[in-house]
Design an enzyme around this catalytic site. Sequence first.
Site, short mmCIF file in Angstrom:
data_model
loop_
_atom_site.label_atom_id
_atom_site.label_comp_id
_atom_site.label_asym_id
_atom_site.label_seq_id
_atom_site.Cartn_x
_atom_site.Cartn_y
_atom_site.Cartn_z
N VAL A 213 -0.14 -4.83 1.57
CA VAL A 213 -0.36 -6.31 2.13
C VAL A 213 -0.48 -5.94 3.73
O VAL A 213 -1.24 -7.11 4.47
CB VAL A 213 0.75 -7.01 2.16
CG1 VAL A 213 0.93 -7.46 0.40
CG2 VAL A 213 2.11 -6.69 2.72
N LYS A 214 -0.34 -4.95 4.35
CA LYS A 214 -0.87 -4.96 5.58
C LYS A 214 -2.28 -4.64 5.99
O LYS A 214 -3.23 -4.83 5.14
CB LYS A 214 -0.09 -3.44 6.36
CG LYS A 214 1.43 -3.67 5.84
CD LYS A 214 2.35 -4.65 6.70
CE LYS A 214 3.69 -4.73 6.08
NZ LYS A 214 4.66 -3.87 6.51
#
Length: 389
Positions: free
Chosen positions: A189-190
């Site tokens: 998700v980064k």
Amino acid sequence: MRSIPYGRQSISEEDVQAVVEVLRSDFLTQGPAVPAFERAIGDRCGGVHAVAANSATSALHLACLALGVGPGDLVWTVPTTFVASANCARYCGADVDFVDVDPRTYDLSVPSLALKLEQARARGRLPKVVVPVHLAGQPCELAPIRELSLRYGFKVLEDASHAIGATYRGEPVGSCRWSDVTVFSFHPVKIVTTGEGGVATTRDPDLARRMARLRSHGITREAAELTHPGEGPWYYEQLDLGFNYRMTDLQAALGRSQLSRLDAFVARRAGLARSYDAALAGLPLTTPWQHPDGRSAWHLYVVRLHDASRRRGLFEALRADGIGVNLHYLPVHRQPYWERLGFAAGDFPEAERYAAEAISLPMYPALSDDDQAYVVERLRAHLGAGVGR
Ligand SMILES: *Cc1c(COP(=O)(O)O)cnc(C)c1O
């Protein structure tokens, strides 16, 4: 029905090819891809040392150990973060305390830090390390934090899990111009992903060496580091109690390929943020305020409802629409593990107010204009219809 997460990775055909190449090569781990990825990150951050690990959590642990954190020491971070920012100090046996967040940036509040340091000095127990967190990708006020670190003698460990590609006063986050170590996360998700993974950057070659050694069992083969005379080419020594926190070459190859698109990722995220800002104007919520010294990497787009009592209804209505809204974060000090250590509701009021009002809206490079328009339309419809009231 649509299904729009709050964040997700963007994988290209080049990324796939980069991983496949490693699979066909001689080394799946401890090969050339990890040092190549480390050099790419180090260059990107202005020529610093970079040490890759199997997660940002591991990298934070390595950084604390390399900075000398141990039992009896004190480490401070913020409550508005992922639990790993605080856990890294507990792994070393240190005590943790928190500094409340700024009401506009939701990052570490510099006035709160200054006041707490003054009180800590009077009581005779200053922190050894402070861990500011660049929440949502917005850089903390690093220069004044550095001034305080020099005045009070603590080290600065930036948790930049959200912030690769962000800049502060024109310098890339990770340059460590105002800190000792910076840690990035490469969870999917980064901003950039390696599947799982993290990197610690530093300007200090000794810190880099210590982190690299602790990442791999505390073992060295470097002649200059040996305690006994080397007996031959087979010889190595374990100097400290280290771990296996190594990143694989598969992960590093993916990361290096991803890193080549970092600017495009951040530009798309910033464009989505501008669209949200414009589209949400006039609604009973606060859009993310940006400090003029920083340029965010826009990991998250967090809005705060003016009426916290409507949050649950709105959250559930958006989830029912297939929109993966989320909360980043429940304050760490309200987690049962931390409550058992003595923290309680009311300890950090700004972080608690934020957590009662915040909603993270979908934000990732592959979010289409059409999906974003849908998110805005549903949000407007629910707020207009009095959902949650
Ligand atoms: C994701 C995250 C971490 C942990 O990263 P991992 O790579 O999953 O270990 C630490 N701190 C913050 C603020 C994060 O968002």
